[in-house]
Motif scaffolding. Sequence first.
Motif, PDB file in Angstrom:
ATOM      1  N   UNK A 327      58.521  42.491 131.519  1.00 28.28           N
ATOM      2  CA  UNK A 327      58.578  43.690 130.667  1.00 28.28           C
ATOM      3  C   UNK A 327      58.014  44.901 131.404  1.00 28.28           C
ATOM      4  N   UNK A 328      56.914  44.709 132.108  1.00 26.05           N
ATOM      5  CA  UNK A 328      56.323  45.817 132.857  1.00 26.05           C
ATOM      6  C   UNK A 328      57.298  46.330 133.907  1.00 26.05           C
ATOM      7  N   UNK A 329      57.863  45.416 134.681  1.00 27.55           N
ATOM      8  CA  UNK A 329      58.764  45.837 135.753  1.00 27.55           C
ATOM      9  C   UNK A 329      60.042  46.472 135.217  1.00 27.55           C
ATOM     10  N   UNK A 339      56.810  53.928 131.353  1.00 25.23           N
ATOM     11  CA  UNK A 339      56.057  53.250 130.295  1.00 25.23           C
ATOM     12  C   UNK A 339      56.783  51.937 130.024  1.00 25.23           C
ATOM     13  N   UNK A 340      56.139  51.029 129.307  1.00 25.75           N
ATOM     14  CA  UNK A 340      56.754  49.715 129.096  1.00 25.75           C
ATOM     15  C   UNK A 340      56.257  49.133 127.772  1.00 25.75           C
ATOM     16  N   UNK A 341      56.916  48.001 127.390  1.00 29.18           N
ATOM     17  CA  UNK A 341      56.563  47.283 126.161  1.00 29.18           C
ATOM     18  C   UNK A 341      57.623  47.463 125.097  1.00 29.18           C
ATOM     19  N   UNK A 378      52.140  46.216 124.032  1.00 28.16           N
ATOM     20  CA  UNK A 378      51.052  46.285 125.012  1.00 28.16           C
ATOM     21  C   UNK A 378      49.825  45.527 124.543  1.00 28.16           C
ATOM     22  N   UNK A 379      49.547  45.575 123.250  1.00 24.88           N
ATOM     23  CA  UNK A 379      48.414  44.810 122.736  1.00 24.88           C
ATOM     24  C   UNK A 379      48.648  43.311 122.906  1.00 24.88           C
ATOM     25  N   UNK A 380      49.885  42.863 122.682  1.00 25.92           N
ATOM     26  CA  UNK A 380      50.199  41.452 122.892  1.00 25.92           C
ATOM     27  C   UNK A 380      50.024  41.056 124.352  1.00 25.92           C
ATOM     28  N   UNK A 388      46.846  46.920 133.004  1.00 31.94           N
ATOM     29  CA  UNK A 388      48.102  47.647 132.826  1.00 31.94           C
ATOM     30  C   UNK A 388      48.400  47.923 131.354  1.00 31.94           C
ATOM     31  N   UNK A 389      48.007  47.017 130.480  1.00 33.10           N
ATOM     32  CA  UNK A 389      48.212  47.252 129.051  1.00 33.10           C
ATOM     33  C   UNK A 389      47.362  48.424 128.566  1.00 33.10           C
ATOM     34  N   UNK A 390      46.094  48.458 128.970  1.00 36.63           N
ATOM     35  CA  UNK A 390      45.222  49.566 128.575  1.00 36.63           C
ATOM     36  C   UNK A 390      45.734  50.887 129.137  1.00 36.63           C
ATOM     37  N   UNK A 391      46.163  50.872 130.399  1.00 34.84           N
ATOM     38  CA  UNK A 391      46.689  52.097 131.005  1.00 34.84           C
ATOM     39  C   UNK A 391      47.931  52.579 130.272  1.00 34.84           C
TER      40      UNK A 391
END
Length: 469
Positions: A327-329, A339-341, A378-380, A388-391
């Motif tokens: 998902x990030x990539x 951005x991602x998620x 992102x929380x998941x 990376x989720x916090x960012x």
Amino acid sequence: MDRRTFLMAAGAGGAALTLGPAHAATASPARSEAALLRTWFRSTYRSIEAMTTDFGLVTDKVDVSGAGAPVPSVQTSPTNIGCGLWATAAAGGLGVIGRQEMERRLTRTVAAVEKLERAHGFWFNWYDAHDGSLLTTWPENGETVRPFLSSVDNAWLVTGLRIAADAAPSLRSRVARLLADADWSYYYTPYDPADPVAGPGQLRGGYWPDKPGKGEPTGHHYGALNTEPRMASYLGIADGSLPPDHYWHVFRTLLPGMGQEQEPAGSYVTIDGVRVWQGHYTYRGRKLVPTWGGSMFEALMVPLFVPEPQWSPRSWGLTHTRFVRSQIEHGMDEAEYGYWGFSPANIPEGGYREYGVDAIGMQEEGYNSLGVVTPHASFLALPYARGEALANLRALDRDFGAYDDTYGFRDSVDVTTGRVSDFVLALDQGMVAAALAQELRPGLLQHPFRTGGFASRVRPLLEKERFSI
């Protein structure tokens, strides 16, 4: 909503604003990560409070765009009610509300659930959250609603009830009575080796109970393992109403030659006497077990409660980590959104749809990302890519104003236009609350799913799991 101005890069022609090469946002000064997570939990729980009616049920969503009081929807579902229960248990466990207040709120909701009309031991898909009446007309457009018993939605209410009983021992007998008739075999079609299409050993999506007997079933079963309906499978196996081999009859991928997003690799293995196709997909050189549509919550809602990564580190733990990385990539490198998620959520302009990464879902049409980023995804991802989720979350706040200290993160952001949803949804805020609780106090909501039948029946299955990844 007080949104910040969305500045498009000069000459970008509608392209998304992107982060720098490090994919990182500036950290909030003088705030530790734990303090930030606690602040986010408090604001998220305030949105749950805003969605909770005097009757004690959490509504489906609330419009927080106006200057005045938020406007909750009329409708609620078993999933929404479950989210309210576990969010309140988390608030009590984290000290956001006092223990007595937690018990009072949980008791009020359990009392409301006791009054809801049921059939075959299960709850219907839609109720009026303000008085508990069964919905037969959709409040927003007047269309007829045919009452339906959903296996997956009932799983999330049962999850919430089990957490409530664990958090407040005074409720245990009442919850036990509520669950006494919730027999998961109602949804189960036993495995028939002579005709595995008609008898797949899987769960139906649900039933319309207005027909004689069990009612009219959905035309489909939940055939994909790495999707959120596996919570119903785990609950049924744990309480003994489903046979353990049901777990092995659910697909890791569809079988070779079936129509699906990509032709899977893998091999057949025999486990507990069942011939299992241990298939996998490959995305950007990474082997993983796909979900149905490629969305984050399909893969990662269940391990908020069932410790799959701990019980199956080389299988479930590995595919969860790779799913997050994919998902990030997709967001940062493939689609270049910055951005991602991606997960089902409110459409920023209004409505609801599925979002995901098409290549890591089995469905041929797939869920597409479409530039819509959903903060709950992102929380998941926190247990698997915390930094990376916090960012990513800080960037959604900084660049779009997707967060405020009153009600937390909005449900979605179109990062190609800057449009932020006007709504928060109970389902997505419930996932955020559970994810934050797990980060701040690991195991707080997991006790009911680490003991009893989960320990004796579900854990051995996960320990035997060997995905071909």
